[in-house]
Design a protein around this motif. Structure first.
Motif, short mmCIF file in Angstrom:
data_model
loop_
_atom_site.label_atom_id
_atom_site.label_comp_id
_atom_site.label_asym_id
_atom_site.label_seq_id
_atom_site.Cartn_x
_atom_site.Cartn_y
_atom_site.Cartn_z
N ASN A 95 0.86 -1.10 -0.01
CA ASN A 95 -0.09 -0.06 0.13
C ASN A 95 0.81 1.51 -0.04
O ASN A 95 1.99 1.28 0.22
CB ASN A 95 -0.97 0.10 1.04
CG ASN A 95 -2.14 -0.85 1.18
OD1 ASN A 95 -2.96 -0.28 0.10
ND2 ASN A 95 -2.35 -1.92 1.95
N PRO A 96 0.43 2.33 -0.18
CA PRO A 96 1.30 3.75 -0.34
C PRO A 96 1.93 3.61 1.04
O PRO A 96 1.32 3.86 2.24
CB PRO A 96 0.19 4.76 -0.64
CG PRO A 96 -0.88 4.02 -1.45
CD PRO A 96 -1.00 2.61 -0.80
N ARG A 144 7.86 9.04 -0.85
CA ARG A 144 6.57 8.09 -0.67
C ARG A 144 6.84 6.62 -1.62
O ARG A 144 7.91 6.95 -2.62
CB ARG A 144 5.39 8.84 -1.33
CG ARG A 144 4.07 7.95 -1.58
CD ARG A 144 3.31 8.89 -2.33
NE ARG A 144 2.08 8.30 -3.01
CZ ARG A 144 1.06 8.00 -2.15
NH1 ARG A 144 0.76 8.55 -1.30
NH2 ARG A 144 -0.41 7.37 -2.70
N ASN A 153 4.78 3.49 -3.73
CA ASN A 153 3.63 3.14 -4.21
C ASN A 153 3.44 1.77 -4.08
O ASN A 153 4.85 0.90 -4.21
CB ASN A 153 3.52 3.60 -5.47
CG ASN A 153 3.23 5.03 -5.73
OD1 ASN A 153 2.43 5.58 -4.92
ND2 ASN A 153 3.78 5.77 -6.53
N PRO A 154 2.44 1.05 -4.34
CA PRO A 154 2.53 -0.76 -4.16
C PRO A 154 3.28 -1.20 -5.36
O PRO A 154 3.19 -0.73 -6.56
CB PRO A 154 0.94 -0.67 -4.47
CG PRO A 154 0.33 0.53 -3.81
CD PRO A 154 1.26 1.68 -4.41
N GLU A 161 6.52 -1.30 -5.40
CA GLU A 161 7.78 -0.63 -5.52
C GLU A 161 8.67 -1.31 -4.47
O GLU A 161 8.20 -1.43 -3.39
CB GLU A 161 7.89 0.81 -5.16
CG GLU A 161 7.21 1.62 -6.70
CD GLU A 161 7.59 3.18 -6.22
OE1 GLU A 161 8.81 3.69 -6.60
OE2 GLU A 161 6.79 3.77 -5.42
#
Length: 422
Positions: free
Chosen positions: A359-360, A394, A396-397, A399
């Protein structure tokens, strides 16, 4: 009579913990968090056709991985077959034998007979869909070559004890997960409404739909179906949870505790397996005298607290204590409430672990590391960078990022899960 048969011995043999493995990653997660065995399906003949499932090579790799960690693999061949479903069955059974799986889970008597002939070296486990509800049915199926029976979910603890006292074969029960509105999962509702046959692996889960009433002379006018103004999800059962009954189930001589959920996430698989593993380990550490009254054994409260964080529609002990009533249904919503969510999976351990985001994930966030056992380590993401050492604020899903945490995640392990509170 041995301890398992009597249920009154000084210390029962603790049951196997059997976990769902809808795909290879879920298999790895179940193994990491303490499953003794996993069950999975191939691309055909399985009641979860929409799960990730395994082709032959993925299954070989899954069996290799599980066996290297001392974990057994059971394969579902548990559809209720029509004639045209049988095409390719013989070759598939031989392939499973060659792969070296540890057992087959079967519901259809014809498929069971064929497996007994073609792969006699493979133990046969009877699926819950075969509806074993009494000692005579149990004896019949054991006489047909099954070595283990997954008993119907509609049994009380007293009925389980009676079957245990009557037969010597292995007994397996579901202890956690979604409940089907139909008897032992034999449902026709999906077929009627969508053409998707639940008994051949394609359930559309219409028991989770919201319903309304239509009077035939007033087409298009929908009247709510309500019970005490609680809602319209009239077929929606709460989730099964027998965590607190584990002492009595172990004392009753149950051989395997099965968690439902091949369609669920790795967070669900890891979260439920770690709690039931911790519960069994707790029971294994009790003194012999505690087992004189298994009904008086109480598990640590933290186990249920952790289990509820994985997501649930509410909990029910189903038929174990008494016949379920309206309180065992969930009328307001079809979905599970999930107070926590996964944010990352560790792919390389160390003080600065490499993780794969699910998830982020943002720098500065508070997260928790789900350790094996029941330990949870609170952390703060102090900094992140990618594998090229470029700083990130940040992720992201999907990564992969390297984390700097406060405190450092020195105890983190590969395949361990990081979560956060929603």
């Amino acid at each position: 009579m041995n301890e398992k048969e009597s249920g009154k011995g000084p210390r029962p043999v603790l049951p196997e913990l059997l976990a769902p493995a809808g795909n290879y990653e879920k298999l790895v997660t179940a193994v990491h968090y303490g499953a003794d065995a996993v069950y999975l399906g191939g691309r055909r003949f399985s009641l979860r056709a929409k799960a990730g499932n395994f082709d032959a090579e993925a299954m070989r790799e899954g069996v290799r991985y599980a066996h290297a960690h001392g974990v057994k693999v059971y394969v579902t061949v548990n559809i209720l077959a029509h004639n045209d479903d049988l095409a390719g069955l013989d070759g598939y059974l031989r392939e499973l034998g060659a792969i070296g799986v540890d057992a087959l889970i079967i519901a259809d008597p014809g498929i069971l007979m064929r497996a007994r002939t073609l792969v006699p070296q493979l133990p046969l486990h009877l699926s819950t869909q075969a509806n074993v509800t009494n000692r005579l049915a149990a004896a019949f199926w054991l006489g047909q070559g099954a070595v283990r029976l997954n008993l119907a979910r509609e049994l009380s603890l007293a009925e389980i004890r009676a079957i245990r006292g009557a037969v010597a074969g292995e007994l397996e029960i579901f202890v956690h997960g979604a409940l089907c509105i139909s008897y032992s999962g034999r449902c026709m509702l999906s077929n009627y409404m969508t053409g998707r046959d639940a008994n051949r692996g394609n359930c559309a889960h219409p028991c989770r739909y919201s319903y309304a009433l239509v009077e035939e002379k007033r087409p298009g006018q929908y009247f709510p179906v309500e019970e005490d103004e609680r809602g319209t999800y009239i077929f929606n059962a709460k989730d099964l949870c027998l965590l607190e009954a584990l002492p009595e189930l172990a004392a009753a001589g149950v051989d395997s505790l099965k968690i439902e959920g091949r369609m669920k996430s790795i967070f669900y698989v890891g979260g439920t397996v770690r709690v039931y593993r911790a519960a069994l380990d707790f029971l294994g550490g009790l003194p012999a005298e505690a087992w004189r009254r298994p009904e008086a054994i109480r598990l640590p409260e933290v186990l249920m607290e952790e289990l509820l964080k994985t997501g649930t529609r509410g909990t029910s002990d189903n038929f174990l204590r008494q016949r379920p009533g309206a309180d065992e249904m969930l009328y307001q919503t079809p979905r599970a409430t999930q107070p926590c969510e996964p944010v990352a999976v560790i792919r390389r351990a160390g003080d600065q672990p490499l993780v794969e985001a699910r998830n982020p994930l943002a720098s500065g966030e508070a997260v928790e590391y789900m350790g094996r056992g029941i330990a949870v380590l609170p952390l703060r993401i102090a900094a992140m960078h990618n594998e090229r050492c470029e700083p990130l604020s940040r992720a992201n899903p999907g990564e992969r990022v390297v984390l700097t945490t406060d405190p450092p995640l020195a105890r983190g392990e590969v395949n361990g899960i990081l979560r956060r509170t929603r």
